[in-house]
Design a protein around this motif. Structure first.
Motif, PDB file in Angstrom:
ATOM      1  N   PRO A 108       0.830  -1.012   0.020  1.00 27.88           N
ATOM      2  CA  PRO A 108       0.177  -0.273   0.006  1.00 27.88           C
ATOM      3  C   PRO A 108       1.155   1.272  -0.039  1.00 27.88           C
ATOM      4  CG  PRO A 108      -1.731  -1.816   2.004  1.00 27.88           C
ATOM      5  CD  PRO A 108       0.371  -2.506   1.463  1.00 27.88           C
ATOM      6  N   ASP A 109       2.163   1.395   0.202  1.00 29.66           N
ATOM      7  CA  ASP A 109       2.997   2.378   0.547  1.00 29.66           C
ATOM      8  C   ASP A 109       3.716   2.510  -0.523  1.00 29.66           C
ATOM      9  OD1 ASP A 109       1.794   2.696   2.989  1.00 29.66           O
ATOM     10  OD2 ASP A 109       3.589   1.251   4.242  1.00 29.66           O
ATOM     11  N   LYS A 110       4.853   1.509  -1.459  1.00 22.23           N
ATOM     12  CA  LYS A 110       5.638   1.501  -2.323  1.00 22.23           C
ATOM     13  C   LYS A 110       5.309   0.457  -2.915  1.00 22.23           C
ATOM     14  CE  LYS A 110       8.935   0.587   1.215  1.00 22.23           C
ATOM     15  NZ  LYS A 110      10.356   0.391   1.751  1.00 22.23           N
ATOM     16  N   THR A 111       5.903   0.433  -3.963  1.00 20.74           N
ATOM     17  CA  THR A 111       6.599  -0.205  -5.048  1.00 20.74           C
ATOM     18  C   THR A 111       7.660  -0.341  -4.996  1.00 20.74           C
ATOM     19  OG1 THR A 111       4.511   0.194  -6.694  1.00 20.74           O
ATOM     20  CG2 THR A 111       6.342  -1.017  -7.335  1.00 20.74           C
ATOM     21  N   ILE A 112       8.326  -1.170  -5.003  1.00 23.09           N
ATOM     22  CA  ILE A 112       9.947  -1.466  -5.306  1.00 23.09           C
ATOM     23  C   ILE A 112      10.197  -2.732  -6.406  1.00 23.09           C
ATOM     24  CG2 ILE A 112      10.989  -3.614  -3.831  1.00 23.09           C
ATOM     25  CD1 ILE A 112       9.942  -2.654  -1.408  1.00 23.09           C
ATOM     26  N   ASP A 113      11.094  -2.175  -6.825  1.00 24.44           N
ATOM     27  CA  ASP A 113      11.488  -3.083  -8.424  1.00 24.44           C
ATOM     28  C   ASP A 113      13.006  -3.577  -8.453  1.00 24.44           C
ATOM     29  OD1 ASP A 113      12.017  -1.836 -11.400  1.00 24.44           O
ATOM     30  OD2 ASP A 113      11.786  -3.728 -10.566  1.00 24.44           O
ATOM     31  N   PRO A 114      13.009  -4.653  -8.173  1.00 26.56           N
ATOM     32  CA  PRO A 114      14.212  -5.380  -7.896  1.00 26.56           C
ATOM     33  C   PRO A 114      14.638  -5.794  -9.046  1.00 26.56           C
ATOM     34  CG  PRO A 114      12.241  -6.858  -8.073  1.00 26.56           C
ATOM     35  CD  PRO A 114      11.624  -5.910  -8.200  1.00 26.56           C
ATOM     36  N   THR A 115      14.859  -4.713 -10.016  1.00 24.29           N
ATOM     37  CA  THR A 115      15.818  -4.614 -11.268  1.00 24.29           C
ATOM     38  C   THR A 115      16.630  -3.157 -11.265  1.00 24.29           C
ATOM     39  OG1 THR A 115      14.006  -3.800 -12.448  1.00 24.29           O
ATOM     40  CG2 THR A 115      14.478  -6.351 -12.211  1.00 24.29           C
ATOM     41  N   LYS A 116      16.026  -2.299  -9.991  1.00 27.11           N
ATOM     42  CA  LYS A 116      16.613  -1.553 -10.562  1.00 27.11           C
ATOM     43  C   LYS A 116      17.351  -1.366  -8.972  1.00 27.11           C
ATOM     44  CE  LYS A 116      13.269   1.533 -12.021  1.00 27.11           C
ATOM     45  NZ  LYS A 116      11.792   2.397 -11.204  1.00 27.11           N
ATOM     46  N   ASP A 117      18.447  -0.633  -9.134  1.00 30.53           N
ATOM     47  CA  ASP A 117      19.750  -0.144  -8.431  1.00 30.53           C
ATOM     48  C   ASP A 117      19.527  -0.370  -7.103  1.00 30.53           C
ATOM     49  OD1 ASP A 117      22.520  -1.245  -9.903  1.00 30.53           O
ATOM     50  OD2 ASP A 117      20.843  -2.335  -9.163  1.00 30.53           O
ATOM     51  N   SER A 118      18.467   0.664  -7.096  1.00 30.23           N
ATOM     52  CA  SER A 118      18.262   2.120  -6.430  1.00 30.23           C
ATOM     53  C   SER A 118      16.975   1.781  -5.036  1.00 30.23           C
ATOM     54  CB  SER A 118      17.386   3.139  -6.561  1.00 30.23           C
ATOM     55  OG  SER A 118      15.943   3.002  -7.631  1.00 30.23           O
ATOM     56  N   ASP A 119      16.045   0.479  -5.679  1.00 33.46           N
ATOM     57  CA  ASP A 119      15.869   0.165  -4.210  1.00 33.46           C
ATOM     58  C   ASP A 119      16.007  -0.839  -4.212  1.00 33.46           C
ATOM     59  OD1 ASP A 119      12.038   0.269  -7.425  1.00 33.46           O
ATOM     60  OD2 ASP A 119      13.332   1.467  -5.975  1.00 33.46           O
ATOM     61  N   ALA A 120      17.465  -1.850  -5.001  1.00 35.39           N
ATOM     62  CA  ALA A 120      17.556  -3.405  -4.564  1.00 35.39           C
ATOM     63  C   ALA A 120      18.452  -2.020  -2.923  1.00 35.39           C
ATOM     64  CB  ALA A 120      18.281  -3.685  -5.363  1.00 35.39           C
ATOM     65  N   GLU A 121      18.939  -1.378  -2.825  1.00 40.44           N
ATOM     66  CA  GLU A 121      19.282  -0.753  -1.699  1.00 40.44           C
ATOM     67  C   GLU A 121      18.427  -1.360  -0.551  1.00 40.44           C
ATOM     68  OE1 GLU A 121      21.023   2.494  -2.393  1.00 40.44           O
ATOM     69  OE2 GLU A 121      22.909   1.779  -4.116  1.00 40.44           O
ATOM     70  N   ASP A 122      17.365  -0.833  -0.566  1.00 39.04           N
ATOM     71  CA  ASP A 122      16.572  -1.005   0.227  1.00 39.04           C
ATOM     72  C   ASP A 122      15.387  -2.198   0.571  1.00 39.04           C
ATOM     73  OD1 ASP A 122      14.831   2.170  -0.064  1.00 39.04           O
ATOM     74  OD2 ASP A 122      14.767  -0.396  -0.541  1.00 39.04           O
ATOM     75  N   PHE A 123      15.961  -3.277  -0.695  1.00 39.21           N
ATOM     76  CA  PHE A 123      14.830  -4.337  -0.238  1.00 39.21           C
ATOM     77  C   PHE A 123      15.347  -4.933   0.521  1.00 39.21           C
ATOM     78  CE2 PHE A 123      14.084  -7.960  -3.522  1.00 39.21           C
ATOM     79  CZ  PHE A 123      12.888  -8.026  -3.381  1.00 39.21           C
ATOM     80  N   GLU A 124      14.229  -4.929   1.424  1.00 37.60           N
ATOM     81  CA  GLU A 124      14.737  -6.033   2.439  1.00 37.60           C
ATOM     82  C   GLU A 124      13.789  -7.686   2.541  1.00 37.60           C
ATOM     83  OE1 GLU A 124      17.442  -5.894   5.136  1.00 37.60           O
ATOM     84  OE2 GLU A 124      17.068  -3.801   5.294  1.00 37.60           O
ATOM     85  N   ILE A 125      13.819  -8.115   1.044  1.00 41.47           N
ATOM     86  CA  ILE A 125      12.658  -9.648   1.609  1.00 41.47           C
ATOM     87  C   ILE A 125      13.167 -10.551   1.492  1.00 41.47           C
ATOM     88  CG2 ILE A 125      14.456  -9.597  -1.264  1.00 41.47           C
ATOM     89  CD1 ILE A 125      10.336 -10.175   0.280  1.00 41.47           C
TER      90      ILE A 125
END
Ligand SMILES: [Zn+2]
Length: 492
Positions: A108-125
């Motif tokens: 509901p808050d955001k979309t995380i795109d794991p192919t983007k490095d910027s998203d990858a950084e805080d991507f705590e999947i």
């Protein structure tokens, strides 16, 4: 967008709220998001038995299997909750897998795109998964991947010269002409014009070629293209080794486990040219250590057997055709060409590895049963606390507890619960540490370094050697550069 919906309660809600109620509320929220963003929810996975064990989420596994069919664009979930403190290694595997299938996470808050490095950084999947599930998951995914690769699908990131596409629901590649032209040029220069990889890299850089993940081509990336059979229409699936170096995870392809099958994508290079390139590459293999621009692969590793000081690389000059390794105190110890010392270190590592691998065959794996027992009994206690908590609810409803008693009781159960959870995490971390000291792990680490050593540049070589070697002691008595020398390699 075709999406999968995933519902489960978070850790905080775990013990407070009837499952159905929470899930119903979450479902409504997520469906609202889907409506707003025009998402097409294909399947919903919900964990209903989450109270049973914090570490068991079979629906997540099912969801991941669905993801790995490559048919979905995103996973819709409440949040990327910080449940599992799994190791960096596992985090990386999950991360790579999601990235491979290009699957986003929408909350509901955001979309995380794991192919983007910027998203990858805080991507705590990693937090979505617990360690045990991961192992099962990895096995199943590996099976799925193998099947897809056998059918000619291309699952990894598109190599230079191609773009990803889907044909008959199979992920594959299409030729991307602006880059493919450079690929043809690379092979032509290498095979027909006798150019080396450094020259080729400089030339195509000057023409404005850009690799996908850096701004310039180097001789390593050019060599990588020359060796990649994807350009003659094959599908290559590299099994990866994962190595933790100074707390950072690195993945290394494992050449001997490379799986090559007929792809369904169009070739860019004809087979004859490709084969000739491979022959030239093999012949160049031994010569291509240095091109003058790289630094010392042995920096900070080799120490002088006389004075104990670090030895440094002295660049080639008019008299010396190759760089030498010398003590910083001039004249302290006879010098030797860097590449000879480097070769001796690699040979030494291979020998040590052979011994290590023989030991491993006879060795007993480290005993972690004490941790397993502790974790399992702690998990039992968690369950019993959960049922105590639900009893306090009953007692409140039946009027046998007043609100104050109930709150007091609940707080104490919650406190106990939190401390047990912390205990479990601590035990798991200790367990991992013991497993990591296993000789198997050390052996895998050396293997993975040796596997890609040849194709790495000096800086990377240095980084890799430092990750496994503590010190190399160098001794030499005769002054001639070709005279024998001695090394002693101390592993970390
Ligand atoms: Zn010295």
């Amino acid at each position: 967008m075709d999406v999968l919906m995933y519902l489960r309660k978070s850790r905080a809600e775990e013990l407070h709220d009837p499952t159905e109620e929470t899930l119903r509320r979450h479902r409504e929220q997520l469906l609202a998001v889907a409506k707003r963003m025009d998402l097409h929810v294909i399947t919903t996975f919900e964990e209903v038995k989450s109270g049973e064990s914090l570490y068991s989420r079979p629906q997540m596994l099912a969801l991941l299997e669905a993801v790995s069919t490559g048919n979905y664009d995103a996973v819709l979930a409440m949040d990327v909750d910080r449940l599992g403190r799994s190791s960096m290694m596992e985090q990386g595997i999950i991360f790579d897998t999601l990235r491979r299938y290009g699957v986003k996470i929408i909350t509901p808050d955001k979309t995380i795109d794991p192919t983007k490095d910027s998203d990858a950084e805080d991507f705590e999947i990693e937090s979505l998964f617990a360690r045990r599930e991961l192992r099962t998951y990895k096995k199943r995914v590996r099976r799925g991947i193998n099947k897809s690769v056998d059918e000619g699908s291309y699952l990894a990131n598109a190599p230079y010269g191609y773009k990803k596409t889907v044909v008959n629901r199979q992920p594959t590649l299409e030729v991307y002409e602006p880059e493919a032209a450079f690929v043809r040029m690379i092979f032509d220069m290498y095979v027909n014009q006798g150019q080396g990889t450094t020259n080729i890299a400089n030339y195509i850089n000057a023409l404005g070629a850009h690799p996908a993940r850096s701004d310039k081509f180097g001789r390593t990336s050019v060599a990588y293209i020359i060796k990649n059979p994807v350009y003659i229409g094959k599908t290559v699936w590299n099994k990866q080794h994962y190595v933790i170096e100074n707390g950072v995870r690195h993945s290394y392809p494992t050449p001997e486990k490379k799986k090559i099958t007929e792809g369904i994508h169009p070739p860019i290079i004809d087979e004859e040219t490709f084969e000739r390139a491979q022959e030239i590459m093999k012949k160049q293999w031994h010569k291509k250590y240095y091109d003058g621009t790289v630094q010392n692969p042995l920096a900070g590793i080799v120490r002088c057997g006389n004075c104990g000081g670090l030895m440094m690389r002295h660049p080639s000059g008019r008299k010396t055709k190759v760089p030498f390794l010398m003590c910083q105190k001039s004249g302290c110890i006879p010098t030797t060409p860097v590449e000879n010392v480097e070769a001796a270190i690699l040979a030494n590592l291979r020998e040590q590895l052979a011994v290590l691998d023989t030991d491993i065959e006879n060795a007993v794996p480290p005993d972690v049963s004490v941790f397993d027992k502790a974790i399992s009994s702690a998990q039992h206690e968690l369950k019993s606390l959960a049922s105590q908590l639900s009893k306090t609810h009953d007692l409140l409803e039946q009027g046998l507890y007043d609100v104050d008693t109930f709150l007091e009781r609940r707080n104490s159960i919650n406190e106990r619960t939190e401390s047990i959870k912390a205990f479990i995490i601590d035990q798991q971390e200790r367990r991992s540490a013991v497993l990591a000291s296993d000789r198997r792990v050390i052996s895998a680490k050396i293997h993975s370094v040796l596997d890609i050593y040849e194709v790495s540049d000096a800086a990377k070589r240095n980084e890799m050697l430092r990750s496994i070697i503590d010190t190399v002691w160098y001794n030499k008595t005769e002054r001639k550069s070709s005279s024998p020398f001695n090394i002693r390699v101390i592993l970390r």
